[in-house]
Write a protein that holds these residues in place. Structure first.
Motif, PDB file in Angstrom:
ATOM      1  N   UNK A 170      86.855  -7.281 -42.915  1.00 20.89           N
ATOM      2  CA  UNK A 170      88.186  -6.696 -43.011  1.00 20.89           C
ATOM      3  C   UNK A 170      88.352  -6.179 -44.422  1.00 20.89           C
ATOM      4  N   UNK A 171      88.706  -4.901 -44.554  1.00 19.93           N
ATOM      5  CA  UNK A 171      88.895  -4.313 -45.883  1.00 19.93           C
ATOM      6  C   UNK A 171      90.361  -4.003 -46.081  1.00 19.93           C
ATOM      7  N   UNK A 172      90.807  -4.214 -47.310  1.00 20.49           N
ATOM      8  CA  UNK A 172      92.183  -3.879 -47.669  1.00 20.49           C
ATOM      9  C   UNK A 172      92.125  -3.047 -48.935  1.00 20.49           C
ATOM     10  N   UNK A 173      92.752  -1.874 -48.918  1.00 22.46           N
ATOM     11  CA  UNK A 173      92.825  -1.054 -50.117  1.00 22.46           C
ATOM     12  C   UNK A 173      93.862  -1.677 -51.032  1.00 22.46           C
ATOM     13  N   UNK A 174      93.421  -2.050 -52.246  1.00 24.65           N
ATOM     14  CA  UNK A 174      94.305  -2.704 -53.205  1.00 24.65           C
ATOM     15  C   UNK A 174      94.968  -1.690 -54.135  1.00 24.65           C
ATOM     16  N   UNK A 215      88.983  -1.880 -53.280  1.00 23.32           N
ATOM     17  CA  UNK A 215      89.105  -2.511 -51.965  1.00 23.32           C
ATOM     18  C   UNK A 215      88.764  -3.992 -52.055  1.00 23.32           C
ATOM     19  N   UNK A 216      89.356  -4.782 -51.173  1.00 28.18           N
ATOM     20  CA  UNK A 216      89.041  -6.199 -51.047  1.00 28.18           C
ATOM     21  C   UNK A 216      88.410  -6.407 -49.677  1.00 28.18           C
ATOM     22  N   UNK A 217      87.206  -6.969 -49.660  1.00 29.99           N
ATOM     23  CA  UNK A 217      86.475  -7.228 -48.419  1.00 29.99           C
ATOM     24  C   UNK A 217      86.357  -8.729 -48.203  1.00 29.99           C
ATOM     25  N   UNK A 218      86.528  -9.151 -46.964  1.00 26.51           N
ATOM     26  CA  UNK A 218      86.260 -10.532 -46.573  1.00 26.51           C
ATOM     27  C   UNK A 218      85.228 -10.480 -45.462  1.00 26.51           C
ATOM     28  N   UNK A 219      84.111 -11.169 -45.664  1.00 24.62           N
ATOM     29  CA  UNK A 219      83.013 -11.133 -44.697  1.00 24.62           C
ATOM     30  C   UNK A 219      82.633 -12.563 -44.303  1.00 24.62           C
ATOM     31  N   UNK A 220      82.475 -12.752 -42.999  1.00 26.32           N
ATOM     32  CA  UNK A 220      82.066 -14.045 -42.468  1.00 26.32           C
ATOM     33  C   UNK A 220      80.578 -13.996 -42.147  1.00 26.32           C
ATOM     34  N   UNK A 221      79.878 -15.139 -42.241  1.00 31.36           N
ATOM     35  CA  UNK A 221      78.454 -15.123 -41.914  1.00 31.36           C
ATOM     36  C   UNK A 221      78.256 -14.842 -40.435  1.00 31.36           C
ATOM     37  N   UNK A 273      85.542  -4.279 -54.291  1.00 30.78           N
ATOM     38  CA  UNK A 273      84.705  -3.080 -54.330  1.00 30.78           C
ATOM     39  C   UNK A 273      85.477  -1.915 -54.935  1.00 30.78           C
ATOM     40  N   UNK A 274      84.854  -1.262 -55.910  1.00 29.49           N
ATOM     41  CA  UNK A 274      85.398  -0.022 -56.472  1.00 29.49           C
ATOM     42  C   UNK A 274      84.552   1.121 -55.923  1.00 29.49           C
ATOM     43  N   UNK A 275      85.213   2.130 -55.351  1.00 24.66           N
ATOM     44  CA  UNK A 275      84.532   3.277 -54.762  1.00 24.66           C
ATOM     45  C   UNK A 275      84.951   4.516 -55.532  1.00 24.66           C
ATOM     46  N   UNK A 276      83.947   5.277 -55.985  1.00 25.33           N
ATOM     47  CA  UNK A 276      84.242   6.470 -56.765  1.00 25.33           C
ATOM     48  C   UNK A 276      83.447   7.647 -56.213  1.00 25.33           C
ATOM     49  N   UNK A 277      84.055   8.793 -56.029  1.00 27.66           N
ATOM     50  CA  UNK A 277      85.489   9.064 -56.188  1.00 27.66           C
ATOM     51  C   UNK A 277      86.291   8.513 -55.016  1.00 27.66           C
TER      52      UNK A 277
END
Length: 95
Positions: free
Chosen positions: A6-10, A19-25, A86-90
């Motif tokens: 699940x990603x959330x744009x911060x 972005x903030x990512x939460x990942x489950x195994x 995560x920082x995504x550019x551009x």
């Protein structure tokens, strides 16, 4: 998708998106090369094995970071439930 994510744009600016990512195994996931964006990731919690392009596997834990340059694919396996910043550019704001 082989992992729950699940990603959330911060925050979003003209040249960068955070972005903030939460990942489950749940196994391994391959991401297609992103020709237009560089991805810089900071592991806030958890552990992953990351393969970037043809580089050897990199095991990352809380406090580590890694970069996926534009044009390279990435494969990762979640070892422990993980939270990544995560920082995504551009930014996609003006795409």
């Amino acid at each position: 998708m082989s992992t729950n994510a699940a990603a959330r744009v911060m925050a979003r600016g003209r040249n960068i998106e955070l972005r903030l990512w939460e990942r489950d195994p749940a196994g391994r996931r391959a991401l297609e090369p992103d020709e237009a964006h560089e991805h810089v990731n900071y592991v806030q919690a958890g552990a992953l094995i990351v393969l970037i392009g043809d580089d050897p596997p990199l095991e990352v834990h809380a406090g580590d970071s890694y970069v996926v340059p534009a044009g390279l694919g990435c494969t990762f396996e979640v070892l422990e439930p993980a939270i990544l910043v995560e920082a995504v550019s551009p930014s996609d704001q003006f795409d």
